[in-house]
Design a protein around this motif. Structure first.
Motif, mmCIF file in Angstrom:
data_model
loop_
_atom_site.group_PDB
_atom_site.id
_atom_site.type_symbol
_atom_site.label_atom_id
_atom_site.label_comp_id
_atom_site.label_asym_id
_atom_site.label_seq_id
_atom_site.Cartn_x
_atom_site.Cartn_y
_atom_site.Cartn_z
ATOM 1 N N GLY A 29 0.804 -1.216 0.000
ATOM 2 C CA GLY A 29 0.000 0.000 0.000
ATOM 3 C C GLY A 29 0.840 1.270 0.000
ATOM 4 N N ASN A 30 0.258 2.327 -0.549
ATOM 5 C CA ASN A 30 0.902 3.641 -0.505
ATOM 6 C C ASN A 30 0.890 4.124 0.951
ATOM 7 N N ALA A 31 2.056 4.452 1.470
ATOM 8 C CA ALA A 31 2.170 4.834 2.884
ATOM 9 C C ALA A 31 1.390 6.112 3.208
ATOM 10 N N SER A 32 0.976 6.843 2.172
ATOM 11 C CA SER A 32 0.196 8.066 2.396
ATOM 12 C C SER A 32 -1.314 7.835 2.306
ATOM 13 N N SER A 33 -1.706 6.628 1.905
ATOM 14 C CA SER A 33 -3.138 6.320 1.804
ATOM 15 C C SER A 33 -3.742 6.175 3.201
ATOM 16 N N LEU A 34 -5.011 6.522 3.327
ATOM 17 C CA LEU A 34 -5.651 6.553 4.638
ATOM 18 C C LEU A 34 -6.298 5.230 5.039
ATOM 19 N N HIS A 35 -6.410 4.276 4.101
ATOM 20 C CA HIS A 35 -7.025 2.999 4.457
ATOM 21 C C HIS A 35 -6.031 2.120 5.222
ATOM 22 N N ASP A 36 -6.519 0.980 5.712
ATOM 23 C CA ASP A 36 -5.696 0.131 6.569
ATOM 24 C C ASP A 36 -4.456 -0.416 5.866
ATOM 25 N N ILE A 37 -4.583 -0.729 4.563
ATOM 26 C CA ILE A 37 -3.428 -1.263 3.836
ATOM 27 C C ILE A 37 -2.345 -0.197 3.736
ATOM 28 N N GLY A 38 -2.761 1.039 3.491
ATOM 29 C CA GLY A 38 -1.802 2.142 3.504
ATOM 30 C C GLY A 38 -1.238 2.359 4.896
ATOM 31 N N GLY A 39 -2.069 2.171 5.898
ATOM 32 C CA GLY A 39 -1.625 2.345 7.279
ATOM 33 C C GLY A 39 -0.555 1.342 7.678
ATOM 34 N N GLN A 40 -0.663 0.115 7.160
ATOM 35 C CA GLN A 40 0.358 -0.895 7.441
ATOM 36 C C GLN A 40 1.712 -0.463 6.859
ATOM 37 N N SER A 41 1.684 0.050 5.631
ATOM 38 C CA SER A 41 2.915 0.541 5.010
ATOM 39 C C SER A 41 3.472 1.733 5.783
ATOM 40 N N SER A 42 2.584 2.614 6.221
ATOM 41 C CA SER A 42 3.010 3.795 6.970
ATOM 42 C C SER A 42 3.658 3.413 8.288
ATOM 43 N N ALA A 43 3.090 2.413 8.964
ATOM 44 C CA ALA A 43 3.651 1.957 10.247
ATOM 45 C C ALA A 43 5.036 1.349 10.047
ATOM 46 N N LEU A 44 5.189 0.561 8.974
ATOM 47 C CA LEU A 44 6.486 -0.040 8.668
ATOM 48 C C LEU A 44 7.504 1.043 8.315
ATOM 49 N N LEU A 45 7.068 2.023 7.540
ATOM 50 C CA LEU A 45 7.943 3.127 7.159
ATOM 51 C C LEU A 45 8.425 3.879 8.394
ATOM 52 N N ASP A 46 7.538 4.141 9.310
ATOM 53 C CA ASP A 46 7.908 4.858 10.525
ATOM 54 C C ASP A 46 8.881 4.045 11.371
ATOM 55 N N ASN A 47 8.672 2.730 11.398
ATOM 56 C CA ASN A 47 9.578 1.855 12.143
ATOM 57 C C ASN A 47 10.983 1.888 11.548
ATOM 58 N N CYS A 48 11.069 1.862 10.210
ATOM 59 C CA CYS A 48 12.371 1.937 9.536
ATOM 60 C C CYS A 48 13.043 3.279 9.792
ATOM 61 N N ARG A 49 12.262 4.344 9.747
ATOM 62 C CA ARG A 49 12.817 5.674 9.999
ATOM 63 C C ARG A 49 13.385 5.762 11.411
ATOM 64 N N GLU A 50 12.651 5.189 12.355
ATOM 65 C CA GLU A 50 13.098 5.217 13.748
ATOM 66 C C GLU A 50 14.370 4.384 13.933
ATOM 67 N N GLU A 51 14.418 3.220 13.296
ATOM 68 C CA GLU A 51 15.596 2.350 13.418
ATOM 69 C C GLU A 51 16.837 3.012 12.809
ATOM 70 N N LEU A 52 16.707 3.589 11.624
ATOM 71 C CA LEU A 52 17.846 4.250 10.982
ATOM 72 C C LEU A 52 18.259 5.501 11.753
ATOM 73 N N ALA A 53 17.289 6.183 12.336
ATOM 74 C CA ALA A 53 17.610 7.361 13.154
ATOM 75 C C ALA A 53 18.446 6.954 14.361
ATOM 76 N N GLN A 54 18.135 5.815 14.954
ATOM 77 C CA GLN A 54 18.925 5.325 16.094
ATOM 78 C C GLN A 54 20.333 4.948 15.663
ATOM 79 N N ILE A 55 20.457 4.325 14.497
ATOM 80 C CA ILE A 55 21.773 3.951 13.978
ATOM 81 C C ILE A 55 22.626 5.193 13.743
ATOM 82 N N LEU A 56 21.996 6.249 13.241
ATOM 83 C CA LEU A 56 22.712 7.488 12.934
ATOM 84 C C LEU A 56 22.846 8.410 14.143
ATOM 85 N N GLY A 57 22.065 8.154 15.177
ATOM 86 C CA GLY A 57 22.088 9.023 16.345
ATOM 87 C C GLY A 57 21.437 10.364 16.098
ATOM 88 N N VAL A 58 20.299 10.347 15.381
ATOM 89 C CA VAL A 58 19.627 11.591 15.019
ATOM 90 C C VAL A 58 18.152 11.537 15.421
#
Length: 377
Positions: A29-58
């Protein structure tokens, strides 16, 4: 064929490839879509952003995903110039920066900015005193890569950052070659922005990122974009981001081991060239804290780098004559200009780069072939 061009790109890690396929088929799903399938992609995207931010210390609020570091460098410079810390039109950059930086600098020069390019000293490092002397009241941006992609020297970015902070100057650092090989947590709190890429760390091609200090209130270069909070347009490539995150997690856990292995391979390579040492010039520094060991930039007097590359290719070894982006334009490696080499010397430049699969036996096979090529030339 034995591969010695890991500084150009790396093979996709198998775990990263499995994650890419899983996400592409199950989290499509498109991470910007408002339905549940988009929401799953958005949640995964946010998790990746958080993990990479921790790796970079930002702070993850300052982390944006791009199609790679070429786009990232362009957008980072544009973002910083949209929010300067003071008035001015002067930019300082390293002469050996990636071609994506130089392409943007040429565009900015036509737009009225004054550009100053800094060469390297004999060790392949930016001269801090020269940098300080080039700063003017109108200087608003400095761009210096963390690690040079062609000779592997580690630039003194901490010191550069301190100088820039004291003078109210934005500082951007291209961290493509250092991401996954050095701990960037000591760098990221000091800079205005950094860029990084997935395919240099065994992630997929076509994905990368930019960190911009959240205190910088930049304006978007592309108007009307809704993705990545307006930083860039286009549907976010969640499968590639997830795969890059897995690759980053794996390589960060191997940093110390890989560094020691690369140091051994570098020593083995240089030692094995002793039969032709009078004709070999290796560029870089002997100071371990200023040299990434997996990249070796050198020239062999009297032999053009392109000819050496083709001969090695014929014998089953993949080496390069510098940055792949620069080779595509059939231009001398940028580092040869920064090192003030003559045209003839620049044509002799070649680059050997190791990866986590490189073995001592492979290095010895390569050096034996190089020595034979030179002796028969």
């Amino acid at each position: 064929m034995i591969y010695f061009d890991f500084a150009a790109t790396t093979p996709l890690d198998k775990d990263a490839a499995e994650v890419y396929l899983k996400v592409a088929t199950e989290y499509f799903g498109n991470a910007s879509s408002l339905h549940d399938i988009g929401g799953q992609s958005s949640a995964l995207l946010d998790n990746c952003r958080e993990e990479l931010a921790q790796i970079l210390g930002v702070d993850k609020k300052g982390l944006f995903f791009t199609s790679g570091a070429t786009e990232g460098n362009f957008l980072a410079l544009e973002a910083l110039l949209s929010a300067p810390l003071k008035k001015g039109n002067h930019i300082i950059a390293g002469m050996a920066e990636h071609s994506s930086i130089h392409g943007e600098l040429r565009r900015l020069e036509k737009a009225g900015y004054e550009i100053t390019l800094l060469p390297f000293d004999d060790s392949g490092l930016i001269d801090i005193e020269k940098l300080a002397n080039e700063i003017k009241p109108e200087t608003i941006l400095v761009a210096v890569q963390h690690v040079n992609s062609e000779i592997g020297t580690i630039q003194p970015v901490e010191t550069i950052a301190e100088i820039c902070k004291a003078q109210q100057i934005h500082f951007h650092s291209d961290c493509v070659q250092s991401f996954g090989k050095l701990d960037l947590k000591s760098i990221t709190p000091l800079v205005s922005s950094i860029s990084f890429s997935g395919h240099k760390i065994y992630g997929p091609k076509g994905i990368g990122g930019v960190y911009i200090n959240p205190r910088t209130h930049w304006d978007p270069f592309f108007p009307g974009g809704s993705h990545e909070r307006g930083f860039r347009p286009g549907t976010v490539n969640v499968p590639a981001i997830a795969a890059m995150t897995v690759a980053a997690q794996k390589i960060i856990g191997q940093t110390s081991t890989n560094h020691d292995t690369f140091a051994l391979l570098r020593d083995t390579f240089i030692e094995a060239l002793k039969p032709i040492k009078d004709r070999v010039v290796v560029y870089g520094t002997d100071a371990a804290e200023s040299q990434l060991p997996n990249i070796i930039g050198l020239r062999i007097s009297g032999i053009e780098g392109q000819w050496m590359m083709l001969e090695c290719n014929r014998l089953g070894f993949a080496i390069s004559t510098g940055s792949a982006c620069q080779i595509g334009m059939q231009s001398p490696a940028k580092v040869t200009q920064a090192l003030r080499l003559s045209t003839e010397e620049a044509k002799q430049f070649i680059r050997i780069s190791f990866g986590k699969s490189t073995t001592v036996e492979e290095v010895l096979q390569l050096t034996e072939s190089i020595v034979k090529i030179v002796q028969e030339f």
